[in-house]
Design a protein around this motif. Structure first.
Motif, PDB file in Angstrom:
ATOM      1  N   SER A 155       0.797  -1.229   0.000  1.00  0.00           N
ATOM      2  CA  SER A 155       0.000   0.000   0.000  1.00  0.00           C
ATOM      3  C   SER A 155       0.827   1.274   0.000  1.00  0.00           C
ATOM      4  CB  SER A 155      -0.896   0.007   1.239  1.00  0.00           C
ATOM      5  OG  SER A 155      -0.123   0.237   2.417  1.00  0.00           O
ATOM      6  N   GLY A 156       2.116   1.144   0.212  1.00  0.00           N
ATOM      7  CA  GLY A 156       2.932   2.342   0.385  1.00  0.00           C
ATOM      8  C   GLY A 156       3.146   2.695   1.842  1.00  0.00           C
ATOM      9  N   PHE A 157       2.635   1.890   2.757  1.00  0.00           N
ATOM     10  CA  PHE A 157       2.846   2.106   4.194  1.00  0.00           C
ATOM     11  C   PHE A 157       4.339   2.100   4.488  1.00  0.00           C
ATOM     12  CE2 PHE A 157       3.323  -0.055   8.405  1.00  0.00           C
ATOM     13  CZ  PHE A 157       2.854   0.992   9.195  1.00  0.00           C
ATOM     14  N   ASP A 158       4.810   3.125   5.206  1.00  0.00           N
ATOM     15  CA  ASP A 158       6.256   3.279   5.385  1.00  0.00           C
ATOM     16  C   ASP A 158       6.759   2.772   6.725  1.00  0.00           C
ATOM     17  OD1 ASP A 158       5.163   5.190   6.977  1.00  0.00           O
ATOM     18  OD2 ASP A 158       6.330   6.873   6.195  1.00  0.00           O
ATOM     19  N   GLY A 159       5.923   2.058   7.471  1.00  0.00           N
ATOM     20  CA  GLY A 159       6.364   1.498   8.746  1.00  0.00           C
ATOM     21  C   GLY A 159       6.785   0.046   8.618  1.00  0.00           C
ATOM     22  N   GLU A 160       7.105  -0.548   9.751  1.00  0.00           N
ATOM     23  CA  GLU A 160       7.484  -1.958   9.786  1.00  0.00           C
ATOM     24  C   GLU A 160       6.233  -2.823   9.882  1.00  0.00           C
ATOM     25  OE1 GLU A 160      11.013  -3.048  12.319  1.00  0.00           O
ATOM     26  OE2 GLU A 160      10.647  -1.032  13.089  1.00  0.00           O
ATOM     27  N   ILE A 161       6.244  -3.944   9.186  1.00  0.00           N
ATOM     28  CA  ILE A 161       5.167  -4.932   9.244  1.00  0.00           C
ATOM     29  C   ILE A 161       5.791  -6.234   9.697  1.00  0.00           C
ATOM     30  CG2 ILE A 161       3.328  -6.096   7.988  1.00  0.00           C
ATOM     31  CD1 ILE A 161       3.506  -3.830   5.903  1.00  0.00           C
ATOM     32  N   LEU A 162       5.261  -6.800  10.781  1.00  0.00           N
ATOM     33  CA  LEU A 162       5.847  -7.992  11.352  1.00  0.00           C
ATOM     34  C   LEU A 162       4.785  -9.089  11.450  1.00  0.00           C
ATOM     35  CD1 LEU A 162       6.773  -5.303  13.313  1.00  0.00           C
ATOM     36  CD2 LEU A 162       8.600  -6.941  13.731  1.00  0.00           C
ATOM     37  N   ALA A 163       5.131 -10.291  11.025  1.00  0.00           N
ATOM     38  CA  ALA A 163       4.265 -11.458  11.167  1.00  0.00           C
ATOM     39  C   ALA A 163       4.875 -12.349  12.234  1.00  0.00           C
ATOM     40  CB  ALA A 163       4.144 -12.204   9.844  1.00  0.00           C
ATOM     41  N   ALA A 164       4.228 -12.432  13.389  1.00  0.00           N
ATOM     42  CA  ALA A 164       4.752 -13.185  14.521  1.00  0.00           C
ATOM     43  C   ALA A 164       4.042 -14.531  14.623  1.00  0.00           C
ATOM     44  CB  ALA A 164       4.575 -12.399  15.813  1.00  0.00           C
ATOM     45  N   THR A 165       4.814 -15.595  14.749  1.00  0.00           N
ATOM     46  CA  THR A 165       4.250 -16.935  14.869  1.00  0.00           C
ATOM     47  C   THR A 165       4.770 -17.601  16.136  1.00  0.00           C
ATOM     48  OG1 THR A 165       6.065 -17.885  13.569  1.00  0.00           O
ATOM     49  CG2 THR A 165       4.079 -17.217  12.366  1.00  0.00           C
ATOM     50  N   THR A 166       3.966 -18.517  16.686  1.00  0.00           N
ATOM     51  CA  THR A 166       4.332 -19.172  17.940  1.00  0.00           C
ATOM     52  C   THR A 166       4.632 -20.657  17.782  1.00  0.00           C
ATOM     53  OG1 THR A 166       1.980 -19.490  18.436  1.00  0.00           O
ATOM     54  CG2 THR A 166       3.049 -17.521  19.349  1.00  0.00           C
ATOM     55  N   THR A 167       4.473 -21.215  16.566  1.00  0.00           N
ATOM     56  CA  THR A 167       4.807 -22.621  16.325  1.00  0.00           C
ATOM     57  C   THR A 167       5.456 -22.748  14.949  1.00  0.00           C
ATOM     58  OG1 THR A 167       2.744 -23.265  15.224  1.00  0.00           O
ATOM     59  CG2 THR A 167       2.767 -23.338  17.649  1.00  0.00           C
ATOM     60  N   ASP A 168       6.173 -23.839  14.762  1.00  0.00           N
ATOM     61  CA  ASP A 168       6.766 -24.098  13.455  1.00  0.00           C
ATOM     62  C   ASP A 168       5.684 -24.315  12.399  1.00  0.00           C
ATOM     63  OD1 ASP A 168       9.298 -23.924  14.542  1.00  0.00           O
ATOM     64  OD2 ASP A 168       9.534 -26.084  14.799  1.00  0.00           O
ATOM     65  N   ARG A 169       4.596 -24.941  12.787  1.00  0.00           N
ATOM     66  CA  ARG A 169       3.491 -25.186  11.855  1.00  0.00           C
ATOM     67  C   ARG A 169       2.942 -23.871  11.322  1.00  0.00           C
ATOM     68  NH1 ARG A 169      -1.812 -28.314  14.040  1.00  0.00           N
ATOM     69  NH2 ARG A 169      -0.554 -30.178  13.762  1.00  0.00           N
ATOM     70  N   LEU A 170       2.734 -22.902  12.210  1.00  0.00           N
ATOM     71  CA  LEU A 170       2.238 -21.591  11.796  1.00  0.00           C
ATOM     72  C   LEU A 170       3.270 -20.862  10.943  1.00  0.00           C
ATOM     73  CD1 LEU A 170       0.548 -20.504  15.133  1.00  0.00           C
ATOM     74  CD2 LEU A 170      -0.638 -20.856  12.961  1.00  0.00           C
ATOM     75  N   ALA A 171       4.530 -20.972  11.329  1.00  0.00           N
ATOM     76  CA  ALA A 171       5.586 -20.299  10.567  1.00  0.00           C
ATOM     77  C   ALA A 171       5.628 -20.800   9.129  1.00  0.00           C
ATOM     78  CB  ALA A 171       6.938 -20.510  11.248  1.00  0.00           C
ATOM     79  N   ARG A 172       5.508 -22.115   8.958  1.00  0.00           N
ATOM     80  CA  ARG A 172       5.525 -22.666   7.600  1.00  0.00           C
ATOM     81  C   ARG A 172       4.356 -22.167   6.774  1.00  0.00           C
ATOM     82  NH1 ARG A 172       7.195 -27.331  10.492  1.00  0.00           N
ATOM     83  NH2 ARG A 172       5.049 -28.106  10.524  1.00  0.00           N
ATOM     84  N   GLU A 173       3.180 -22.072   7.395  1.00  0.00           N
ATOM     85  CA  GLU A 173       2.011 -21.623   6.656  1.00  0.00           C
ATOM     86  C   GLU A 173       2.109 -20.143   6.310  1.00  0.00           C
ATOM     87  OE1 GLU A 173      -1.948 -22.251   4.962  1.00  0.00           O
ATOM     88  OE2 GLU A 173      -0.054 -23.335   5.246  1.00  0.00           O
ATOM     89  N   VAL A 174       2.617 -19.331   7.228  1.00  0.00           N
ATOM     90  CA  VAL A 174       2.816 -17.910   6.954  1.00  0.00           C
ATOM     91  C   VAL A 174       3.816 -17.721   5.824  1.00  0.00           C
ATOM     92  CG1 VAL A 174       3.802 -15.782   7.906  1.00  0.00           C
ATOM     93  CG2 VAL A 174       2.098 -17.064   9.214  1.00  0.00           C
ATOM     94  N   MET A 175       4.888 -18.479   5.838  1.00  0.00           N
ATOM     95  CA  MET A 175       5.894 -18.360   4.775  1.00  0.00           C
ATOM     96  C   MET A 175       5.332 -18.838   3.445  1.00  0.00           C
ATOM     97  SD  MET A 175       8.532 -17.013   6.250  1.00  0.00           S
ATOM     98  CE  MET A 175       9.858 -17.300   5.073  1.00  0.00           C
ATOM     99  N   ARG A 176       4.512 -19.886   3.480  1.00  0.00           N
ATOM    100  CA  ARG A 176       3.950 -20.420   2.239  1.00  0.00           C
ATOM    101  C   ARG A 176       2.965 -19.438   1.611  1.00  0.00           C
ATOM    102  NH1 ARG A 176      -0.480 -23.249   0.189  1.00  0.00           N
ATOM    103  NH2 ARG A 176      -1.658 -22.917   2.124  1.00  0.00           N
ATOM    104  N   LEU A 177       2.013 -18.958   2.414  1.00  0.00           N
ATOM    105  CA  LEU A 177       0.992 -18.058   1.876  1.00  0.00           C
ATOM    106  C   LEU A 177       1.540 -16.663   1.604  1.00  0.00           C
ATOM    107  CD1 LEU A 177      -2.181 -18.953   4.012  1.00  0.00           C
ATOM    108  CD2 LEU A 177      -1.735 -19.536   1.617  1.00  0.00           C
ATOM    109  N   GLY A 178       2.516 -16.247   2.405  1.00  0.00           N
ATOM    110  CA  GLY A 178       2.993 -14.873   2.303  1.00  0.00           C
ATOM    111  C   GLY A 178       4.163 -14.646   1.372  1.00  0.00           C
ATOM    112  N   ALA A 179       4.660 -15.721   0.780  1.00  0.00           N
ATOM    113  CA  ALA A 179       5.792 -15.552  -0.144  1.00  0.00           C
ATOM    114  C   ALA A 179       5.355 -14.757  -1.375  1.00  0.00           C
ATOM    115  CB  ALA A 179       6.307 -16.930  -0.565  1.00  0.00           C
TER     116      ALA A 179
END
Length: 397
Positions: free
Chosen positions: A28-52
């Motif tokens: 969008s042009g947002f100039d701040g930091e965007i962070l995706a925080a995960t608490t399990t490896d399962r969630l991390a894999r899904e965030v990386m898969r969908l968010g790539a």
């Protein structure tokens, strides 16, 4: 400016409800930091898969961990209750304090404010689904600084039942639709065999599973003129016991008999990615369920529905069961054959118009992708609260 998107659950089903907003915000042009925080490896894999490829470039991935003492405690309690999910807040308070805004899909994050007294980050609730259950409109919803919802019906109930002011709610559509990538194809599908999706909820006081679920499966074992996808709520079989807090109930999902696993016309999935990416709601010809919000994802493409009222609930004119107007309602599996036939033969003339009306009031879709609408609403919320934001001129208003 630091905006965090938290994914803190045992399963991955909530990721697609809020990660698309982070992705749209990144574009969008947002100039701040965007962070995706995960608490399990399962969630991390899904965030990386969908968010790539945005996650790891424009969106920073932050893995949150438990302290050793918390991890030991969670190992004992997790089989009954989600201890790790709650302990993650206590053990990562410094991270949460570093944020200006935290975007979440569920209400457990309110512990940051109620127990730990954090005034910042500001809390934005995306919800996760367009369901009708009463718990989605309880007083806890009013604990957030802003709430995104999918449609006008949801907004009206949040105002009426949760007491949220109208200017604290944004109708944004259904961001999950923007990135849903069905991963399953029913390879054995034969045109002459209708495919039924049986999708019972996990709550003992609402679900058909505990009282009637095995009778439902027995019906399909004995009636191979149907194919069945048994894909219950992903948390139904996640633990040996199911405990719900909206009404304090505990029950056991139990084990599945070998005859169900061997039946050639039954596909069983108790929690894979396909349970969350709309694979089954898109593949099925008929929806069979009770209280799951997934029925609204099925209604994205209107088709016959059948509902099982295992608890003898007075559901008519009850907003918590508005989705039961989308098809016939039966009281027991002995009515399954007649109910399935009625659902199919009466769909076009009776239920399709109702389904279209239910979907329109529950999920407001437009030419602008829902995730972009939500990102814009988030930017506007941050502007109103005096936080520095910058949106590109191409962002939809």
């Amino acid at each position: 400016m630091r905006v965090g998107f938290l994914f803190n659950h045992d399963q991955i089903h909530q990721v697609a409800h809020s990660l698309p907003i982070a992705m749209a915000l990144a574009g969008s042009g947002f100039d701040g930091e965007i962070l995706a925080a995960t608490t399990t490896d399962r969630l991390a894999r899904e965030v990386m898969r969908l968010g790539a490829p945005l996650v790891g470039t424009r969106i920073e991935h932050v893995p949150l961990t438990l302290k050793p003492s918390s991890a030991r405690l969670a190992r004992y309690i997790n089989p009954v209750a989600p201890a790790a999910k709650i302990l993650a807040y206590h053990d990562n308070l410094d991270f949460f304090r570093s944020l200006d805004v935290l975007v979440v899909a569920e209400k457990a994050s309110l512990v940051l404010r109620k127990k730990y007294g954090l005034n910042r980050p500001l809390l934005v609730h995306t919800r996760h689904g367009a369901g009708d259950r009463a718990i989605g409109f309880d007083r806890h919803s009013a604990g957030f600084d802003h709430v995104f919802c999918s449609g006008a019906k949801i907004r009206e109930r949040l105002m009426r039942e949760a007491g949220i002011p109208g200017d604290a709610i944004s109708v944004v559509g259904y961001p999950k639709f923007d990135i849903a990538r069905p991963s399953f194809q029913l390879m054995t599908q034969i045109p002459a065999r209708p495919v039924v999706l049986y999708n019972p909820h996990l709550s003992p006081h609402l679900s058909s599973w505990y009282r009637h679920g095995r009778e439902v499966l027995d019906f399909f074992v004995d009636n191979d003129d149907y194919q069945l996808i048994f894909a219950p709520h992903v948390m139904l079989f996640e633990r040996p016991f199911v405990v719900t807090i909206d009404r304090l109930r505990i029950d056991r999902p139990g084990r599945l008999d070998e005859r169900y696993l061997r039946s050639p016309n039954i596909h069983i999935d108790l929690g894979s990615r396909a349970c969350s990416d709309m694979s089954y709601t898109m593949a099925a010809d008929i929806y069979l369920g009770d209280a799951s919000s997934q029925v609204y994802e099925f209604l994205y493409k209107p088709r016959p529905c059948l509902f099982l009222n295992s608890h003898g609930l007075a559901w008519e004119n009850n907003p918590n069961f508005a989705h039961w107007n989308a098809g016939p309602v039966i009281a027991q599996p002995s009515s399954m054959a007649e109910g399935l036939t009625r659902a199919r033969t009466s769909h076009a003339s009776t239920y399709r118009p109702v389904q279209e009306e239910l979907l329109a009031s529950s999920i407001d879709l437009s030419d602008v992708p829902s995730s972009q609408r939500a990102a814009q609403a988030l930017l506007q919320f941050m502007d109103r609260r005096g936080l520095r934001t910058r949106a590109s001129s191409g962002m939809a208003a």
